[in-house]
Write an enzyme that holds these catalytic residues in place. Sequence first.
Site, mmCIF file in Angstrom:
data_model
loop_
_atom_site.group_PDB
_atom_site.id
_atom_site.type_symbol
_atom_site.label_atom_id
_atom_site.label_comp_id
_atom_site.label_asym_id
_atom_site.label_seq_id
_atom_site.Cartn_x
_atom_site.Cartn_y
_atom_site.Cartn_z
ATOM 1 N N ASP A 46 42.477 34.760 34.515
ATOM 2 C CA ASP A 46 42.080 34.474 36.350
ATOM 3 C C ASP A 46 41.269 35.484 36.616
ATOM 4 O OD1 ASP A 46 43.271 33.266 38.477
ATOM 5 O OD2 ASP A 46 43.468 35.384 39.509
ATOM 6 N N TYR A 51 37.107 39.369 44.650
ATOM 7 C CA TYR A 51 36.855 40.674 43.627
ATOM 8 C C TYR A 51 35.683 41.534 43.918
ATOM 9 C CZ TYR A 51 41.770 38.505 42.062
ATOM 10 O OH TYR A 51 42.884 37.779 42.257
ATOM 11 N N LYS A 77 39.269 30.728 42.849
ATOM 12 C CA LYS A 77 40.189 31.264 43.691
ATOM 13 C C LYS A 77 38.546 30.496 44.833
ATOM 14 C CE LYS A 77 43.388 34.417 42.651
ATOM 15 N NZ LYS A 77 43.177 35.115 41.040
ATOM 16 N N GLY A 234 49.821 40.567 40.192
ATOM 17 C CA GLY A 234 50.395 41.822 40.228
ATOM 18 C C GLY A 234 51.286 41.991 39.627
ATOM 19 N N SER A 238 51.095 46.473 42.371
ATOM 20 C CA SER A 238 49.379 47.331 42.404
ATOM 21 C C SER A 238 48.848 48.242 41.525
ATOM 22 C CB SER A 238 49.647 48.002 43.927
ATOM 23 O OG SER A 238 49.267 46.439 44.991
ATOM 24 N N GLY A 239 49.900 48.759 40.462
ATOM 25 C CA GLY A 239 49.362 49.958 39.755
ATOM 26 C C GLY A 239 50.859 50.636 39.819
ATOM 27 N N LEU A 241 53.841 50.751 39.025
ATOM 28 C CA LEU A 241 54.635 50.632 37.391
ATOM 29 C C LEU A 241 54.095 51.157 36.542
ATOM 30 C CD1 LEU A 241 56.791 47.836 38.531
ATOM 31 C CD2 LEU A 241 57.295 49.826 38.489
ATOM 32 N N ALA A 242 52.930 50.996 36.562
ATOM 33 C CA ALA A 242 52.132 51.019 35.304
ATOM 34 C C ALA A 242 51.801 53.186 35.789
ATOM 35 C CB ALA A 242 51.318 50.721 34.957
#
Length: 336
Positions: A46, A51, A77, A234, A238-239, A241-242
């Site tokens: 995707d 982007y 998109k 997501g 936005s990151g 959690l990682a």
Amino acid sequence: MSLTEILPGRLGFGTAPLGNMFRAIPDVEAAATVETAWDRGVRYFDTAPMYGAGLAETRLGEVLAGKPRDAYVLSTKVGRVILDELEEGARDLGEKGGIFEHGNRNKVLHSWTAEATEHSIEDSLKRLGTDRLDIVWVHDIAQDFYGDLWVQKFEEARTGAFRVLSRLREEGVIKAWGLGVNKTEPIELTLALDEPRPDGFLLAGRYTLLDHEHALQRLLPLAQEQDVDMVVGGPYSSGVLAGGTHFEYQPAPQAILDKVARLKELTAEHGVSVKAAALQFSLAHPVSAAVIPGATKPSRITEDTAALGEDVPAAFWTDLRASGLVSPAAPLPTGA
């Protein structure tokens, strides 16, 4: 056609990071990340013009050019048209601020009209180096508008992008279309329309371990009732959690950091990776067709594919529910 009939698996690759999201990455690193995704069996990609003002589409297309077109599913998109004219000063990307400040410097036109939609698709096909798209999402519809202007912009999309994409679907040019947003309201409003009818939606950041209650209240029951599928974007919020520091595209507030810390304590107690908990939670809802984490390093792709198949004990989900960290209404993989 439902998304589950189109998508080749439950794990895809979200390419926003390839547009130099938050940081500039070398072309070779971007290419290696896409190649690793392919080698690990990912077949759904995707992307979007926004982007990096076309950078992600170009980078993705360069790698996929060497792959059989029938072997993968591709979505992009509409809603942003990338102009040839370059931006000289600060860029106005609305609430997403400067997250693509390291991307291409081209100006970005926000428009959901029929003409802009057709133009955007043509440009995306060129940047991606392909002859067709499988799914097209209407991107961030009316994202940064309020009141009467929001209504005006939604109507612009309804009479413009929605109808163009419905026609292309009927003609067999694309297989499906829907909304790609990080707010639930535009999807709810679209599902209430008699026509045009979307096939599904991409919801970013709104069905994650950290943020899911609002989606559970109205949107997901409505989608389930209408048999409309969801792609979860997501999944790592936005990151944060990682291992990152961002939530909702901005530095994470302390309350979110505290919640992440509690989640990490619980996952460590059960010997579970946070990524496995995040991905499997997002996929547990009956409406979820796929999840599309993003990455800019090959090692992150390896983590994601491993996390999807990780054996998470039922006791973890039971304790997660008991901890109050997730909504009592949220479906869990074991039905806990």
